[in-house]
Scaffold this active site. Sequence first.
Site, PDB file in Angstrom:
ATOM      1  N   CYS A 141       3.170  -8.260 -32.001  1.00 47.60           N
ATOM      2  CA  CYS A 141       3.803  -8.295 -30.670  1.00 47.60           C
ATOM      3  C   CYS A 141       4.064  -9.724 -30.199  1.00 47.60           C
ATOM      4  CB  CYS A 141       2.945  -7.580 -29.626  1.00 47.60           C
ATOM      5  SG  CYS A 141       2.703  -5.822 -29.900  1.00 47.60           S
ATOM      6  N   ASP A 163      -1.089  -9.168 -23.477  1.00 43.38           N
ATOM      7  CA  ASP A 163      -0.825  -8.303 -24.622  1.00 43.38           C
ATOM      8  C   ASP A 163      -0.090  -7.052 -24.137  1.00 43.38           C
ATOM      9  OD1 ASP A 163      -0.815  -6.771 -26.927  1.00 43.38           O
ATOM     10  OD2 ASP A 163      -2.930  -7.127 -27.384  1.00 43.38           O
TER      11      ASP A 163
END
Length: 153
Positions: free
Chosen positions: A12, A122
Site C-alpha cells: 500500500c 495505513d
Amino acid sequence: MKILFVCLGNICRSPVFEAVLRTQAARAGLDWQIASAGTGDWHVGQGADPRSCASALRRGYALDAHRARQLCAADYRDYDWLLAADRANLAEIARRRPATASAQAALALSHAGIAQPLEVPDPYHGGAAGFDRVIDLAEAFARKAIERASRSD
C-alpha cells in the site's frame, strides 16, 4: 540518491511513495534510485493492493509492475536512506540494523520536512479515501524532496 521506502507489507504505502517519487524525480531530471520494501513477509511476491493501484492510476502513477518484497540486510548497504511510513516500521528498521549498515533511517514525511502528519496512515483496513490520502502525502513528499535536492545543488 538511493531511497528505499518501507512500510509493513509493501503493498500500500511504500509502493505508492516509490512510484510517485520515481515519476516526479524523473520529470525533474534527477537520477535517483528508488525502491520499496516491507518489514513483514505476508505479501512477498504479490502485486500492490488493488485499491492502491486504482488510486494511483487515477492520479497518473502505475503500480502494475510492483512485486512486494521484504526488507533485507543488503538494503542497509545498498541505499542511502531507509524511509519508514510510520514509527513502528522505523523501530523495526532500527531493530534489524546490521552493525555494518551505512544507510540512514528516518520517518519519510519528517525527512522531507513535512511536520504533520508525522506518519503515513495505513489505508489497508479502510476505504478509498485512505488510499487517496496516501497519494496526497506521497506527492507532498516528492515535491518537498525535489525542492530540497534542487536547493542543495
